[in-house]
Design a protein around this motif. Sequence first.
Motif, PDB file in Angstrom:
ATOM      1  N   LEU A 179       0.643  -1.185  -0.190  1.00 27.52           N
ATOM      2  CA  LEU A 179       0.090  -0.295   0.241  1.00 27.52           C
ATOM      3  C   LEU A 179       0.824   1.230  -0.004  1.00 27.52           C
ATOM      4  O   LEU A 179       0.501   2.086  -0.685  1.00 27.52           O
ATOM      5  N   ALA A 180       1.913   1.267   0.814  1.00 22.48           N
ATOM      6  CA  ALA A 180       2.734   2.380   1.038  1.00 22.48           C
ATOM      7  C   ALA A 180       3.393   2.756  -0.818  1.00 22.48           C
ATOM      8  O   ALA A 180       3.555   4.024  -0.652  1.00 22.48           O
ATOM      9  N   PHE A 181       3.576   1.891  -1.236  1.00 17.91           N
ATOM     10  CA  PHE A 181       4.086   2.254  -2.730  1.00 17.91           C
ATOM     11  C   PHE A 181       2.843   2.504  -3.643  1.00 17.91           C
ATOM     12  O   PHE A 181       2.981   3.633  -4.267  1.00 17.91           O
ATOM     13  N   ARG A 182       1.776   1.700  -3.632  1.00 20.20           N
ATOM     14  CA  ARG A 182       0.812   1.721  -4.662  1.00 20.20           C
ATOM     15  C   ARG A 182       0.308   3.533  -4.457  1.00 20.20           C
ATOM     16  O   ARG A 182      -0.323   3.858  -5.294  1.00 20.20           O
ATOM     17  N   LYS A 183      -0.247   3.618  -2.968  1.00 17.39           N
ATOM     18  CA  LYS A 183      -0.717   5.192  -3.158  1.00 17.39           C
ATOM     19  C   LYS A 183       0.200   6.301  -3.478  1.00 17.39           C
ATOM     20  O   LYS A 183      -0.167   7.439  -3.826  1.00 17.39           O
ATOM     21  N   ARG A 184       1.488   5.832  -3.721  1.00 16.29           N
ATOM     22  CA  ARG A 184       2.436   7.054  -4.314  1.00 16.29           C
ATOM     23  C   ARG A 184       2.656   6.819  -5.698  1.00 16.29           C
ATOM     24  O   ARG A 184       3.524   7.471  -6.318  1.00 16.29           O
ATOM     25  N   GLY A 185       1.917   5.836  -6.398  1.00 22.61           N
ATOM     26  CA  GLY A 185       1.996   5.534  -7.767  1.00 22.61           C
ATOM     27  C   GLY A 185       3.082   4.833  -8.117  1.00 22.61           C
ATOM     28  O   GLY A 185       3.590   4.932  -9.348  1.00 22.61           O
ATOM     29  N   VAL A 186       3.868   4.119  -7.147  1.00 21.86           N
ATOM     30  CA  VAL A 186       4.919   3.067  -7.603  1.00 21.86           C
ATOM     31  C   VAL A 186       4.340   1.477  -7.508  1.00 21.86           C
ATOM     32  O   VAL A 186       3.833   1.277  -6.551  1.00 21.86           O
ATOM     33  N   PHE A 187       4.558   1.057  -8.588  1.00 21.88           N
ATOM     34  CA  PHE A 187       4.222  -0.299  -8.477  1.00 21.88           C
ATOM     35  C   PHE A 187       5.346  -1.460  -8.661  1.00 21.88           C
ATOM     36  O   PHE A 187       6.261  -1.361  -9.782  1.00 21.88           O
ATOM     37  N   ILE A 188       5.432  -2.275  -7.900  1.00 21.61           N
ATOM     38  CA  ILE A 188       6.368  -3.373  -7.695  1.00 21.61           C
ATOM     39  C   ILE A 188       5.825  -4.681  -7.497  1.00 21.61           C
ATOM     40  O   ILE A 188       4.763  -4.763  -7.088  1.00 21.61           O
ATOM     41  N   THR A 189       6.458  -5.755  -7.937  1.00 23.08           N
ATOM     42  CA  THR A 189       6.238  -7.020  -7.443  1.00 23.08           C
ATOM     43  C   THR A 189       6.447  -7.312  -6.355  1.00 23.08           C
ATOM     44  O   THR A 189       7.456  -6.842  -5.526  1.00 23.08           O
ATOM     45  N   GLU A 190       5.831  -8.447  -5.676  1.00 27.19           N
ATOM     46  CA  GLU A 190       5.906  -9.023  -4.258  1.00 27.19           C
ATOM     47  C   GLU A 190       7.590  -9.132  -4.013  1.00 27.19           C
ATOM     48  O   GLU A 190       8.044  -8.861  -3.038  1.00 27.19           O
TER      49      GLU A 190
END
Length: 133
Positions: A116-127
């Motif tokens: 979530l901390a990445f998603r809400k900043r518009g950064v998408f990574i795999t697990e």
Amino acid sequence: MTLWTAADAARNAAAELAGGGLQHAFRCLLQLLDDYQRALTTDGVPAGAELFATAPSETGDVRVDAALAGLAEHLARRDGWRPPTWAFDQNRYAKPWWFVSGLKSWHATAIVESPLAFRKRGVFITESALTRV
């Protein structure tokens, strides 16, 4: 051995960006993650949190700044320390979104798996992006 702080990671990422290496800049965040894990193992959570205490300078690329802020918040929430205030600076949100993997076939996976901390900043990574060995 000196551990990298968030400020060190940002400074090194900025140098990588100057050479045109966005993926190399992201690796600077992974070095910070490695050093954070080392601090946790040897000295505990307060020592790990201390690596994020000083606000890093902007790197020159909002995507990297957003990922660094996302890393700080993610680790803080995961390990039970207060996220640094700099991580919520409005200049640390990627617009447009950044999929760290340039492979479009991984984008849907990254949307689902990003913390979530990445998603809400518009950064998408795999697990697996934050899995270190």
